[in-house]
Scaffold this motif. Structure first.
Motif: not given
Length: 431
Positions: A115-137
């Motif tokens: 097994g291998a894994a990519w583990l990361a922490v994602a900071a919010k870019t606004s109060a309710s989002k983690y990305t501001e790119e349209a159609g991205k999540d």
């Protein structure tokens, strides 16, 4: 007219001469002794006291991430801006630690049964989002996103741990208004509730016992010596040293300890005060990941625990103004590009390496002499989160000979050359 003007000049000159000739009177010298005090600021940051995190192999109820977590939201309720440094430490299976990869694609392509894994922490870019790119999540985030910090696995001796770090700067309320709250737990339940108040600075209160008929004199002496807290109708008010306090029957008056009491040291039978302003700047983050398909079953034993350590420090308005433009919803971008750090036990960590600007070579400089590290076959290199095509995080540990040489040197530093032939460096000392 000319004669009159001349006479005026002569008279003026005589007056000046007379003034200059007069003896100058001066008072005897003296001295003033002034005690220097420290003006502290109220620091209070609201954070969660619990957080749900799960290995989510089948992406149940999430947006495409195979590591699920709730949001860890942070709100500044201090009267000044604050810097919040967050270190997340993951505990991996100690019997057969999985391999953490530097990139999301590397984990997806891994076919090993271990097994291998990519583990990361994602900071919010606004109060309710983690990305501001349209159609991205969340499912679309990778190590290339500026708001994502990938976990770097430890050295061979500590392969069962991994760390990721992020820094946030949070503004204070526009016009901070501080309120003070007294906490006086009387039993185990109230004590547990007090300890769950997220990051606040507690100071033990001591109620003043005033002598009948001398109440005002004793209060005047106390406020001249230090800060006081007045409790009237259940409301606690800070009266700063040198201020004015008027005794009133039915009110209570307290002095506060100079040293903070940590929340873990709160006790029943004692009273404490903490302050908070209104909500200022906010930030947040969550954990994300990609699991390899070569390993058929992933469970919580593979990534058993994540410890979130946050250090909070007040900053001046000047410092906040300097970094504000480099922050996205509180997340500080910091210095761009590869960075190198050295611990006092000889572990060198190079982060933010990329395909365009990767590792090329390292030297150690002892006083005025430069030596190549790459040619030493006795070095310990950790490449689990790095590769020569994509970069990532590269770690190596100096062997005992180099550590002793650093101890003996008047000065020492590590100089890393990158593939674009630029260099980065860091001083190093060995404890």
């Amino acid at each position: 007219m000319k004669a009159k003007r001349f006479l005026s000049t002569v008279v003026a000159g005589a007056l000046v001469a007379a003034q200059m000739a007069m003896p100058v009177m001066a008072a005897d010298g003296g001295e003033v002794e002034v005690d220097v005090t420290t003006r502290t600021a109220v620091i209070r940051v609201e954070v969660p006291t619990t957080l749900a995190i799960a290995v989510n192999q089948f992406e149940k109820g999430d947006t495409g991430s195979q590591v699920y977590s709730e949001a860890f939201d942070i709100t500044n309720k201090s009267e000044i801006p604050v810097k919040v440094s967050v270190t997340s430490t993951a505990s991996l299976d100690t019997t057969s630690p999985i391999t953490l990869t530097a990139t999301k694609d590397a984990a997806a392509e891994d076919t090993s049964v271990d097994g291998a894994a990519w583990l990361a922490v994602a900071a919010k870019t606004s109060a309710s989002k983690y990305t501001e790119e349209a159609g991205k999540d969340v499912k679309d985030l990778t190590e290339a996103n500026a708001n994502v910090a990938t976990f770097a696995q430890g050295t061979e001796a500590a392969k069962s741990t991994a760390k990721a770090e992020q820094t946030f700067y949070l503004a204070a309320e526009t016009t901070p208004t501080v309120t003070y709250t007294k906490v006086a737990p009387t039993d185990a339940d109230e004590l547990a509730a007090a300890k769950k108040i997220s990051y606040a600075k507690f100071y033990e209160l001591t109620e003043m016992t005033l002598t009948a008929g001398s109440e005002q004199d004793e209060l005047d002496a106390a406020i001249a010596a230090g800060d006081l807290y007045q409790e009237a109708s259940g409301t606690l008010t800070l009266i700063e040293k040198g201020g004015t306090v008027t005794w009133a029957s039915g009110n209570k008056y307290y002095t506060a300890a100079a040293a903070e009491t940590l929340s873990k040291d709160l006790a029943t039978g004692k009273a404490y005060v903490y302050g908070e302003a209104g909500a200022g700047g906010a930030a947040g983050f969550r954990y994300i990941g990609k699991l390899s398909e070569g390993k058929e079953t992933w469970t919580a034993s593979d990534i058993s625990k994540i410890v979130i350590k946050y250090d909070i420090a007040g900053v001046t308005g000047t410092r906040y103004a300097e970094v504000e433009s480099d922050c996205t919803y509180g997340l500080y971008a910091g210095v761009a590009g590869p960075q190198v750090t050295a611990s006092d036990d000889g572990i060198i960590t190079i982060v933010n390496l990329t395909a365009a600007n990767n590792y090329k070579a390292s030297n150690i400089v002892l006083d005025a002499e430069t030596y190549s590290i790459d040619t030493d076959k006795n070095m310990v290199w950790v490449t689990d989160s790095w590769d020569k095509e994509n970069g990532g995080t590269l770690i190596f540990e100096l062997n005992d000979a180099w550590k002793n040489a650093v101890k003996d040197a008047a000065s020492a530093k590590i100089v890393v050359t990158l593939t674009d032939d630029s260099t980065i460096e860091t001083p190093i000392t060995i404890s």
